[in-house]
Write a protein that holds these residues in place. Structure first.
Motif, PDB file in Angstrom:
ATOM      1  N   PHE A 150       0.857  -1.187   0.000  1.00  0.00           N
ATOM      2  CA  PHE A 150       0.000   0.000   0.000  1.00  0.00           C
ATOM      3  C   PHE A 150       0.892   1.236   0.000  1.00  0.00           C
ATOM      4  N   SER A 151       0.540   2.220  -0.821  1.00  0.00           N
ATOM      5  CA  SER A 151       1.406   3.393  -1.012  1.00  0.00           C
ATOM      6  C   SER A 151       1.829   4.024   0.306  1.00  0.00           C
ATOM      7  N   TRP A 152       0.907   4.115   1.231  1.00  0.00           N
ATOM      8  CA  TRP A 152       1.204   4.842   2.461  1.00  0.00           C
ATOM      9  C   TRP A 152       2.045   4.015   3.436  1.00  0.00           C
ATOM     10  N   GLU A 153       2.237   2.739   3.125  1.00  0.00           N
ATOM     11  CA  GLU A 153       3.058   1.888   3.986  1.00  0.00           C
ATOM     12  C   GLU A 153       4.442   1.620   3.400  1.00  0.00           C
ATOM     13  N   ILE A 154       4.675   2.114   2.186  1.00  0.00           N
ATOM     14  CA  ILE A 154       5.990   1.932   1.568  1.00  0.00           C
ATOM     15  C   ILE A 154       6.916   3.026   2.101  1.00  0.00           C
ATOM     16  N   THR A 155       8.047   2.616   2.629  1.00  0.00           N
ATOM     17  CA  THR A 155       8.920   3.571   3.312  1.00  0.00           C
ATOM     18  C   THR A 155       9.577   4.532   2.305  1.00  0.00           C
ATOM     19  N   PRO A 156      10.002   5.694   2.784  1.00  0.00           N
ATOM     20  CA  PRO A 156      10.730   6.616   1.904  1.00  0.00           C
ATOM     21  C   PRO A 156      11.947   5.953   1.280  1.00  0.00           C
ATOM     22  N   GLU A 157      12.619   5.073   2.040  1.00  0.00           N
ATOM     23  CA  GLU A 157      13.835   4.426   1.511  1.00  0.00           C
ATOM     24  C   GLU A 157      13.499   3.549   0.302  1.00  0.00           C
ATOM     25  N   ARG A 158      12.359   2.851   0.370  1.00  0.00           N
ATOM     26  CA  ARG A 158      11.996   1.986  -0.761  1.00  0.00           C
ATOM     27  C   ARG A 158      11.592   2.809  -1.975  1.00  0.00           C
ATOM     28  N   PHE A 159      10.879   3.916  -1.725  1.00  0.00           N
ATOM     29  CA  PHE A 159      10.551   4.814  -2.853  1.00  0.00           C
ATOM     30  C   PHE A 159      11.834   5.351  -3.473  1.00  0.00           C
ATOM     31  N   GLU A 160      12.748   5.794  -2.603  1.00  0.00           N
ATOM     32  CA  GLU A 160      13.994   6.383  -3.122  1.00  0.00           C
ATOM     33  C   GLU A 160      14.801   5.342  -3.893  1.00  0.00           C
ATOM     34  N   HIS A 161      14.825   4.124  -3.384  1.00  0.00           N
ATOM     35  CA  HIS A 161      15.573   3.067  -4.068  1.00  0.00           C
ATOM     36  C   HIS A 161      14.972   2.799  -5.454  1.00  0.00           C
ATOM     37  N   SER A 162      13.645   2.773  -5.545  1.00  0.00           N
ATOM     38  CA  SER A 162      12.993   2.563  -6.846  1.00  0.00           C
ATOM     39  C   SER A 162      13.370   3.668  -7.825  1.00  0.00           C
ATOM     40  N   PHE A 163      13.320   4.907  -7.363  1.00  0.00           N
ATOM     41  CA  PHE A 163      13.686   6.021  -8.261  1.00  0.00           C
ATOM     42  C   PHE A 163      15.179   5.983  -8.594  1.00  0.00           C
ATOM     43  N   ALA A 164      16.005   5.605  -7.606  1.00  0.00           N
ATOM     44  CA  ALA A 164      17.460   5.584  -7.838  1.00  0.00           C
ATOM     45  C   ALA A 164      17.814   4.582  -8.933  1.00  0.00           C
ATOM     46  N   VAL A 165      17.191   3.404  -8.899  1.00  0.00           N
ATOM     47  CA  VAL A 165      17.537   2.368  -9.887  1.00  0.00           C
ATOM     48  C   VAL A 165      16.761   2.587 -11.182  1.00  0.00           C
ATOM     49  N   ASN A 166      15.444   2.698 -11.086  1.00  0.00           N
ATOM     50  CA  ASN A 166      14.603   2.661 -12.294  1.00  0.00           C
ATOM     51  C   ASN A 166      14.669   3.950 -13.110  1.00  0.00           C
ATOM     52  N   VAL A 167      14.835   5.083 -12.438  1.00  0.00           N
ATOM     53  CA  VAL A 167      14.863   6.365 -13.172  1.00  0.00           C
ATOM     54  C   VAL A 167      16.301   6.885 -13.286  1.00  0.00           C
ATOM     55  N   HIS A 168      16.959   7.055 -12.147  1.00  0.00           N
ATOM     56  CA  HIS A 168      18.328   7.597 -12.217  1.00  0.00           C
ATOM     57  C   HIS A 168      19.271   6.608 -12.887  1.00  0.00           C
ATOM     58  N   GLY A 169      19.010   5.316 -12.723  1.00  0.00           N
ATOM     59  CA  GLY A 169      19.840   4.324 -13.416  1.00  0.00           C
ATOM     60  C   GLY A 169      19.787   4.542 -14.920  1.00  0.00           C
ATOM     61  N   VAL A 170      18.596   4.781 -15.440  1.00  0.00           N
ATOM     62  CA  VAL A 170      18.439   5.038 -16.878  1.00  0.00           C
ATOM     63  C   VAL A 170      19.118   6.367 -17.251  1.00  0.00           C
ATOM     64  N   MET A 171      18.896   7.387 -16.451  1.00  0.00           N
ATOM     65  CA  MET A 171      19.510   8.698 -16.745  1.00  0.00           C
ATOM     66  C   MET A 171      21.034   8.622 -16.674  1.00  0.00           C
ATOM     67  N   ASN A 172      21.544   7.837 -15.709  1.00  0.00           N
ATOM     68  CA  ASN A 172      23.004   7.696 -15.619  1.00  0.00           C
ATOM     69  C   ASN A 172      23.547   7.049 -16.892  1.00  0.00           C
ATOM     70  N   GLY A 173      22.799   6.068 -17.410  1.00  0.00           N
ATOM     71  CA  GLY A 173      23.207   5.433 -18.667  1.00  0.00           C
ATOM     72  C   GLY A 173      23.217   6.440 -19.804  1.00  0.00           C
ATOM     73  N   ILE A 174      22.180   7.252 -19.881  1.00  0.00           N
ATOM     74  CA  ILE A 174      22.100   8.262 -20.947  1.00  0.00           C
ATOM     75  C   ILE A 174      23.257   9.252 -20.827  1.00  0.00           C
ATOM     76  N   ARG A 175      23.506   9.700 -19.593  1.00  0.00           N
ATOM     77  CA  ARG A 175      24.530  10.733 -19.374  1.00  0.00           C
ATOM     78  C   ARG A 175      25.933  10.219 -19.727  1.00  0.00           C
ATOM     79  N   SER A 176      26.195   8.955 -19.445  1.00  0.00           N
ATOM     80  CA  SER A 176      27.554   8.444 -19.681  1.00  0.00           C
ATOM     81  C   SER A 176      27.756   7.918 -21.095  1.00  0.00           C
ATOM     82  N   PHE A 177      26.689   7.406 -21.712  1.00  0.00           N
ATOM     83  CA  PHE A 177      26.878   6.756 -23.016  1.00  0.00           C
ATOM     84  C   PHE A 177      26.566   7.669 -24.195  1.00  0.00           C
ATOM     85  N   VAL A 178      25.538   8.508 -24.089  1.00  0.00           N
ATOM     86  CA  VAL A 178      25.131   9.287 -25.270  1.00  0.00           C
ATOM     87  C   VAL A 178      26.232  10.229 -25.753  1.00  0.00           C
ATOM     88  N   PRO A 179      26.926  10.964 -24.867  1.00  0.00           N
ATOM     89  CA  PRO A 179      27.991  11.841 -25.391  1.00  0.00           C
ATOM     90  C   PRO A 179      29.075  11.055 -26.123  1.00  0.00           C
TER      91      PRO A 179
END
Ligand SMILES: NC(=O)c1ccc[n+]([C@@H]2O[C@H](COP(=O)([O-])OP(=O)(O)OC[C@H]3O[C@@H](n4cnc5c(N)ncnc54)[C@H](O)[C@@H]3O)[C@@H](O)[C@H]2O)c1
Length: 274
Positions: free
Chosen positions: A98-127
Motif C-alpha cells: 500500500f502506497s502509504w506503507e511503503i517507506t521513503p527508503e523503498r521509494f527512493e531506491h525505486s527512483f534511484a535504480v529505475n529512473v536515475h539508473g536510466v539517466m546515468n546510462g544516458i549521461r555516460s553513453f550518449v555523449p
C-alpha cells in the motif's frame, strides 16, 4: 524501415544482465555475433552467466544508481571494445505494498535504480556515442506499467511512467541534432523472471499485499514469455528501427485505449483485472 545498426561484430551493453530479461537480451546479442558488456550488482552472478555465453564478454559489476559506477562502465566498454552500438538500460526493481506503507527508503531506491539508473546510462553513453558519430541505439526499459498504473506497486508505476517520459524527450533531442543514434522505449508485458522476488515483496503482514505478490508471480510463471523468446522480439523491433518496442501488444491495446478514453471523458479509473 531497416536500421543500419551493426549487430555482427558490434557491441551491446546490458544493465541488469545477470538474470531475467537482461540475460535473454545478452544471449540474443551474442547469438547475433555481438560482443557483450554485462553490468549487474553481483560480480559472481555476472561471471557465472558470462561463462555460458559464446562470445567476447566483459563483466563490469555496476550499481546503476551510482553515476560514477555507470561512468566507469562506459569507460570500460569503450576501452575494451572501442565503442558501443547498443545500450540496454534494463536494470530495474519492484516495490510492492500500500502506497502509504511503503517507506521513503523503498521509494527512493525505486527512483534511484529505475529512473536515475536510466539517466546515468544516458549521461555516460550518449555523449560518447555522439562523438563516435556512428549508428547506435539506446533502449530504455519501462513496462506496460509505464502506460497503465497499478495499485500495490506505486513506486514501480511512477518510475516506469518517468522512463516513458524521459525516453521520449531523449528521442526528440537526438532527432533535433540529426544524430545517427536511435532510441527505443521497451515496454515488456509478463516475462518469466525474479522481478517479484524483491526482498520486500510479500514480506508484509498484510494479506492483501502477499496475495497481490503471489498473483503477480503466478501470472508471470503462467503467462510470461521466456526471456529468450522475449529478447528475439526485441531485436526484431530494433532491426525495424522501431521507437515503441512493445513485444506483447495484446497486454496493452484495449486497456490503454480504455484508459485514454476515460481520461479524455474525465471518467474514474478502471482497475486492472488481476
Ligand atoms: N519480468 C517482467 O514481467 C517485466 C515486465 C515489465 C518490465 N520489466 C522490466 O524489465 C527489466 C528487467 O527485469 P526482470 O524482469 O528481468 O527482473 P530481474 O529481477 O530478473 O532482473 C533485474 C536485474 O537487475 C539487477 N539490478 C537490480 N538493481 C540493480 C542496480 N542498482 N544496478 C545494476 N543492476 C541491478 C538485478 O540484480 C537483476 O539481475 C526491469 O527494468 C523491469 O522493471 C519486467
Amino acid at each position: 524501415m531497416t536500421s543500419s545498426l551493426r549487430f555482427d561484430g558490434g557491441t551491446a551493453v546490458i544493465t541488469g544482465a545477470a538474470s531475467g530479461i537482461g540475460s535473454g537480451l545478452a544471449r540474443q546479442a551474442a547469438t547475433l555475433g555481438m560482443r557483450v558488456v554485462l553490468a549487474d550488482l553481483d560480480p559472481a552472478a555476472l561471471d557465472a552467466f558470462a561463462a555460458t555465453l559464446d562470445t567476447d564478454v566483459l563483466c563490469v559489476p555496476t550499481d546503476v544508481s551510482r553515476p560514477e559506477a555507470v561512468e566507469a562502465l562506459a569507460e570500460a566498454a569503450w576501452s575494451r571494445f572501442g565503442g558501443v552500438d547498443l545500450l540496454f538500460n534494463n536494470a530495474g526493481v519492484m516495490a510492492t505494498g500500500f502506497s502509504w506503507e511503503i517507506t521513503p527508503e523503498r521509494f527512493e531506491h525505486s527512483f534511484a535504480v529505475n529512473v536515475h539508473g536510466v539517466m546515468n546510462g544516458i549521461r555516460s553513453f550518449v555523449p560518447r556515442m555522439l562523438a563516435r558519430n556512428l549508428p547506435a541505439r539506446v533502449v530504455n526499459t519501462a513496462s506496460v506499467g509505464g502506460f497503465l498504473p497499478s495499485p500495490m506497486m506505486s513506486p514501480y508505476s511512477a518510475t516506469k511512467f518517468a522512463v516513458v517520459a524521459l525516453t521520449e524527450s531523449l528521442y526528440g533531442e537526438l532527432k533535433m541534432l540529426g544524430s545517427p543514434i536511435g532510441v527505443s522505449l521497451l515496454a515488456p508485458g509478463p516475462v518469466k523472471s525474479g522481478i517479484f522476488n524483491d526482498p520486500f515483496g510479500g514480506s508484509h503482514d498484510r494479506p492483501e499485499v502477499r496475495g497481490f505478490v503471489d498473483t503477480m508471480r503466478t501470472m508471470l510463471d503462467t503467462y510470461g514469455l521466456t526471456p529468450d523468446a522475449f529478447a528475439q522480439r526485441v531485436f526484431e523491433g530494433i532491426r525495424e528501427d522501431r521507437y515503441w518496442l512493445i513485444p506483447q501488444p495484446e497486454i496493452i491495446d484495449g486497456a490503454l485505449q480504455q484508459r485514454t478514453e476515460s481520461i479524455l471523458a474525465a471518467r474514474n479509473p478502471v482497475l486492472p483485472s488481476y
